[in-house]
Write an enzyme that holds these catalytic residues in place. Sequence first.
Site, short mmCIF file in Angstrom:
data_model
loop_
_atom_site.label_atom_id
_atom_site.label_comp_id
_atom_site.label_asym_id
_atom_site.label_seq_id
_atom_site.Cartn_x
_atom_site.Cartn_y
_atom_site.Cartn_z
N HIS A 1 -2.58 6.96 4.14
CA HIS A 1 -1.53 5.97 4.43
C HIS A 1 -0.13 6.42 3.98
O HIS A 1 0.72 5.59 3.65
CB HIS A 1 -1.87 4.62 3.80
CG HIS A 1 -1.29 3.45 4.55
ND1 HIS A 1 -1.35 2.16 4.11
CD2 HIS A 1 -0.61 3.41 5.73
CE1 HIS A 1 -0.77 1.35 4.97
NE2 HIS A 1 -0.30 2.09 5.97
N CYS B 1 0.80 -1.23 0.00
CA CYS B 1 0.00 0.00 0.00
C CYS B 1 0.83 1.28 0.00
O CYS B 1 0.73 2.10 -0.92
CB CYS B 1 -0.93 0.02 1.21
SG CYS B 1 -2.11 -1.35 1.29
#
Length: 584
Positions: free
Chosen positions: A137, A76
């Site tokens: 993130h 990610c």
Amino acid sequence: MSCPLKMRVLSLLLLFLWEAQSSSAPRPNIVLLMADDLGIGDPGCYGNKTLRTPNIDRLANEGAKLTQHLAASPLCTPSRAAFMTGRYPVRSGMASWYRTGVFIFTASSGGLPTSEITFARLLKNQGYSTALIGKWHLGMNCHNKTDFCHHPLRHGFDYFYGLSMTNLRDCKPGEGTVFSTAFKKLVFIPLQILGITVLTLAVLNCLGLLRVPHTVFFCLLVLAGVILVLFLCFLHYFRPLNCFLMRNYEITQQPMSYNNLTQRLTMEATYFIRRSTERPFLLFLSYLHVHTALFSNRDFVGKSQHGAYGDAAEEMDWSVGEILSLLDELRLTKNTLVYFTSDHGAHIEEVNIKGEVHGGSNGIYKGGKSNNWEGGIRVPGIFRWPGVIQAGQEIDAPTSNMDIFPTVARLAGSPLPEDRIIDGRDLMPLLQGKSQRSDHEFLFHYCNAYLNAVRWHPHNSTSIWKAFFFTPKFNPAGSNGCFSTHVCFCFGKFVTQHDPPLLFDISRDPSERKPLTPATEPRFHEILKVMQAAVDDHTGTLSEVPNQLSLGNQLWKPWLQLCCSSSGLTCQCDREKHDTRVSR
């Protein structure tokens, strides 16, 4: 020249300039839709016959579908860093040299450096309204809890609503934990050792074989107590301290509630579009689906043929449909580029505490999230722009999620930064049929910060070569993933080194089942020599940068902890139920 003649020439010149300006295409709105952990085998338009994704399929039918669209990383954080900047994540320090390749605490000091330029910043400078809804993130703070040096608003977004971290099992009670291996090594094994030690010393002391001072027993028991208390505190505090929603710089819900969460994200996205119709806008809707912990609204629970994972995927498709319907309603469809993708392949090792499979499908491709087999990096890539991109196209040329950066920059009229290497390539010539091949002759595949593989699409050739320098050791043996560690790691005992590199022709063997040899490929050594030269050229362009995912940058730092409460670490609030946008 006489005055009437001058006036006539000036009039013709003005008319020419006006016609040139009026004939140029207006700058489009940009809508970027990114799923989390969605496999290329999940959408119907990529071959799935049982998962219902009519809205994603509609995008493919009305636009171009890329069949060899690649994430710049199979994890990610680095993948999203590459997506935002158009650069390999090692260039920004957003790739780890350690096991943990993503941020797992909001109070970490690492993140996307402010020196990096995102496509949001470029478009904002061109007068676009910009918003990020959903998952970020890419870090939050550097030195204190109010500097927000890595925050989306510091990277070109006018508006942010969503999750600063990522969606984890630990964020949803009853869904287990991603820290099971850490708990075993740092808690359970030490407690067992301490228990056996205390018991053994007590027996020896009772038998008179060894005189053990009471202070030794006391110290051992205190140590065991400290470990147990820290463990219980972690279990209690992790969720509120890391799983919360923000609107710009303010926490709106801590810990976050999963009730109608996709609906709330979708609603925020639609509000942004409605209030941005007066000028071009960039919307990056970054879904929490289908990363675990899986969740969905009651209207979708139990409705799919694939359990909780299918329910979540179909709910996400519903959200895509809401965005498309709003563009139709506001008559923005013909002036909006819509892009749908996933940050990397499906996480095939995802099995919940009840033994239910919570990962998706990577179709015919080997591997998945956290490794560079095709299943880990080949992702959906769909572009729709009616009247500009021909409908119903299927493009097999190698492309990257880094290509979004130069593509949207060009469409917005922004020059690319000249003080850094941009690894992405403008996709519009390929999407508009002006070019039949990608501008990427070589693509480099990183496993965290380690160069794992290289892909070569030679000019005037249909072959696409892929060479691995190392591959992960799947476990148990014969499986398609690293189930014992939950994700595959990139170094040491976890990988198998290959000398010479493992070579495949992806055009003929997309499932990567049959490695080539000098006996099966006469040009074997010649091909590897060219690819190694490209690797040498590429690595020569890398400069040393601070490692944002170092152990020091990943550790939890109390002084960086965001909390909506001023009294200790209670960190509980729900300001969303008072927000009219959510209660409607």
